[in-house]
Design an enzyme around this catalytic site. Structure first.
Site, short mmCIF file in Angstrom:
data_model
loop_
_atom_site.label_atom_id
_atom_site.label_comp_id
_atom_site.label_asym_id
_atom_site.label_seq_id
_atom_site.Cartn_x
_atom_site.Cartn_y
_atom_site.Cartn_z
N PRO A 183 0.80 -1.23 0.00
CA PRO A 183 0.00 0.00 0.00
C PRO A 183 0.84 1.28 0.00
CG PRO A 183 0.08 -0.96 2.20
CD PRO A 183 0.80 -1.93 1.29
N ASP A 205 2.45 -1.40 -8.95
CA ASP A 205 1.71 -2.44 -8.23
C ASP A 205 0.29 -2.49 -8.77
OD1 ASP A 205 0.48 -4.14 -6.21
OD2 ASP A 205 2.17 -3.62 -4.91
N ASP A 259 9.92 -4.98 -2.85
CA ASP A 259 9.50 -5.69 -1.62
C ASP A 259 8.23 -6.46 -1.98
OD1 ASP A 259 9.19 -6.34 1.11
OD2 ASP A 259 7.93 -4.58 1.45
N LYS A 296 12.22 -13.35 -0.12
CA LYS A 296 11.38 -14.21 0.72
C LYS A 296 12.04 -15.59 0.84
CE LYS A 296 7.30 -13.88 2.62
NZ LYS A 296 7.18 -12.85 3.62
C1 LIG Z 1 4.53 -6.85 0.99
S1 LIG Z 1 3.63 -5.91 -0.15
C2 LIG Z 1 4.66 -4.51 -0.34
C3 LIG Z 1 4.57 -3.57 0.82
C4 LIG Z 1 5.22 -2.24 0.52
N1 LIG Z 1 6.66 -2.36 0.39
C5 LIG Z 1 4.91 -1.21 1.58
O1 LIG Z 1 5.88 -0.65 2.15
O2 LIG Z 1 3.74 -0.90 1.81
C6 LIG Z 1 3.88 -6.75 -1.65
C7 LIG Z 1 3.23 -6.09 -2.85
O3 LIG Z 1 3.81 -6.65 -4.03
C8 LIG Z 1 2.84 -6.61 -5.03
N2 LIG Z 1 3.22 -7.51 -6.13
C9 LIG Z 1 3.33 -8.86 -6.11
N3 LIG Z 1 3.69 -9.29 -7.32
C10 LIG Z 1 3.81 -8.20 -8.13
C11 LIG Z 1 4.14 -8.03 -9.50
N4 LIG Z 1 4.42 -9.04 -10.29
N5 LIG Z 1 4.18 -6.77 -9.97
C12 LIG Z 1 3.89 -5.71 -9.19
N6 LIG Z 1 3.56 -5.84 -7.88
C13 LIG Z 1 3.52 -7.08 -7.36
C14 LIG Z 1 1.56 -7.05 -4.30
O4 LIG Z 1 0.41 -6.61 -5.02
C15 LIG Z 1 1.73 -6.36 -2.96
O5 LIG Z 1 1.03 -5.14 -2.92
#
Ligand SMILES: C[S@@+](CC[C@H](N)C(=O)[O-])C[C@H]1O[C@@H](n2cnc3c(N)ncnc32)[C@H](O)[C@@H]1O
Length: 358
Positions: free
Chosen positions: A229, A247, A284, A314
């Site tokens: 977010p 995202d 992330d 991860k």
């Molecule tokens: C752990 S959250 C990130 C939190 C963020 N760093 C913060 O500080 O709020 C992981 C995010 O990665 C996004 N995500 C996963 N795979 C993705 C992709 N292929 N491309 C873009 N975003 C991706 C997910 O939708 C999710 O919102």
């Protein structure tokens, strides 16, 4: 005959070297202590260790002089070893009062501590003979050390007095903050939660900034992959950067219309950037590490030479060491120099990589 004498001397030397040993209380994130032990084993050959808190805290003996062992650890920190302190005194702990008396006697004799600024850091196990909380034990020690006329400083102490009050033994050591890998008790670094903070994920980037000494103010144009977010994005904006956040998930409403933010609501695999568009790339994504590495390396052309990347990996596997080695090879092959790899206190089942493009 001469040969015999020489070989006897060599034997004695080897024997003497073997007798050199030192002990540390070591801490890792919960569940990751076995990997910290494995890293120590890889670096020092053999070691003896026993568990103080399962998966988290252990006491280890290394066949090495304490100063040398400390230097070998602090100059090239291990990924999973979050904190350590040297053990200078071990006290049987059935009787807490008696243990405290011995500790008081020992520390009061350390003339180098007189009138210095110290921090007393106390932890305990549930079965410890000290039944009250660690803070009360710290206060008790503080009172007993009045003769040393110590100043107390949490922020910037000259010395840290550490006590780990375990079930059977209490471990005590005095060390410089840098020699503990962290000046926080057990390496558990805390940040104040701010009003309106978007996500706890922001703490990971704050911790990476401190751990790796990254000067975020120096960057101008950042891309945040897997940004929603928006905890990391808000951190980068606060540090004065223009940020491109990628995202498909929704960013926090508080970031809407920020003049330095461009949001691309797409999968990162679908976006196209120009060469060398950014000087900072962060990611992330909490995703399969291999997929993440493929995606990020596919986007690295957009990072300038000398640009920085901060990426979480991860650990979705029972073999994290092998996975980390593999990830590092993938990034190194993509001309990223690994500057740091660390499981931060705010990382859950992951580590953070800090890299520079060359
Ligand atoms: C752990 S959250 C990130 C939190 C963020 N760093 C913060 O500080 O709020 C992981 C995010 O990665 C996004 N995500 C996963 N795979 C993705 C992709 N292929 N491309 C873009 N975003 C991706 C997910 O939708 C999710 O919102």
């Amino acid at each position: 005959m001469d040969e015999l004498i020489v070989s006897n001397e060599q034997h004695n030397d080897q024997q003497l070297q073997k007798d050199v040993h030192c002990k540390f209380v070591c801490t890792a994130n919960h569940g990751f202590a076995p990997y910290a032990q494995e890293e120590l084993r890889r670096r020092f050959g053999s070691l003896k260790s026993s568990v103080l808190i399962p998966g988290e805290v252990f006491v280890t003996t290394l066949q090495e002089d304490m100063g040398e062992a400390t230097e070998r650890i602090t100059t090239r920190p291990l990924i999973f070893l979050r904190h350590l302190f040297p053990v200078h005194l071990e006290v049987p702990s059935e009787d807490a009062d008696e243990a405290l008396r011995v500790i008081e006697q020992h520390l009061s004799q350390q003339a180098y501590l007189e009138q210095t600024q110290v921090s007393i850091q106390v932890r305990k196990t549930e079965g410890s003979s000290w039944t009250a909380n660690p803070a009360a034990l710290r206060d008790e020690i503080q009172q007993r050390l009045a003769s040393l006329e110590l100043g107390y400083s949490v922020q910037d102490p000259e010395w840290i007095i550490s006590l780990f009050a375990a079930d059977k033994v209490w471990y005590v050591g005095v060390s410089r903050p840098a020699d503990n890998l962290s000046d926080w008790n057990g390496g558990a670094i805390r940040f104040q939660r701010e009003e309106g903070q978007i996500s706890r994920a922001k703490f990971k980037l704050l911790e990476a900034e401190q751990q790796f000494g990254i000067a975020f103010e120096g960057f101008r144009n950042a891309v945040d992959i897997g940004a929603a977010p928006g905890g990391w994005t808000s951190f980068l904006l606060e540090r004065g950067m223009r940020v491109t956040a990628i995202d498909p998930a929704k960013m926090h409403p508080s970031l809407q219309d920020h003049r330095n933010l461009r949001v691309i609501s797409k999968n990162a695999g679908e976006v196209k950037f120009r060469e060398h568009e950014f000087d900072l790339l962060v990611c992330d994504m909490s995703w399969s590490p291999k997929q993440m590495a493929k995606l990020v390396t596919g986007l690295l052309h957009c990072l300038q030479m000398g640009g920085t990347a901060v990426v979480t990996v991860k650990l979705l596997t029972k073999k994290p060491m092998a996975l980390i080695d593999e990830m590092m090879l993938v990034f190194e092959a993509a001309r990223m120099q690994i500057q740091g790899a660390k499981q931060l206190f705010h990382n859950r089942d992951e580590i953070t990589l800090y890299m520079i493009k060359y």
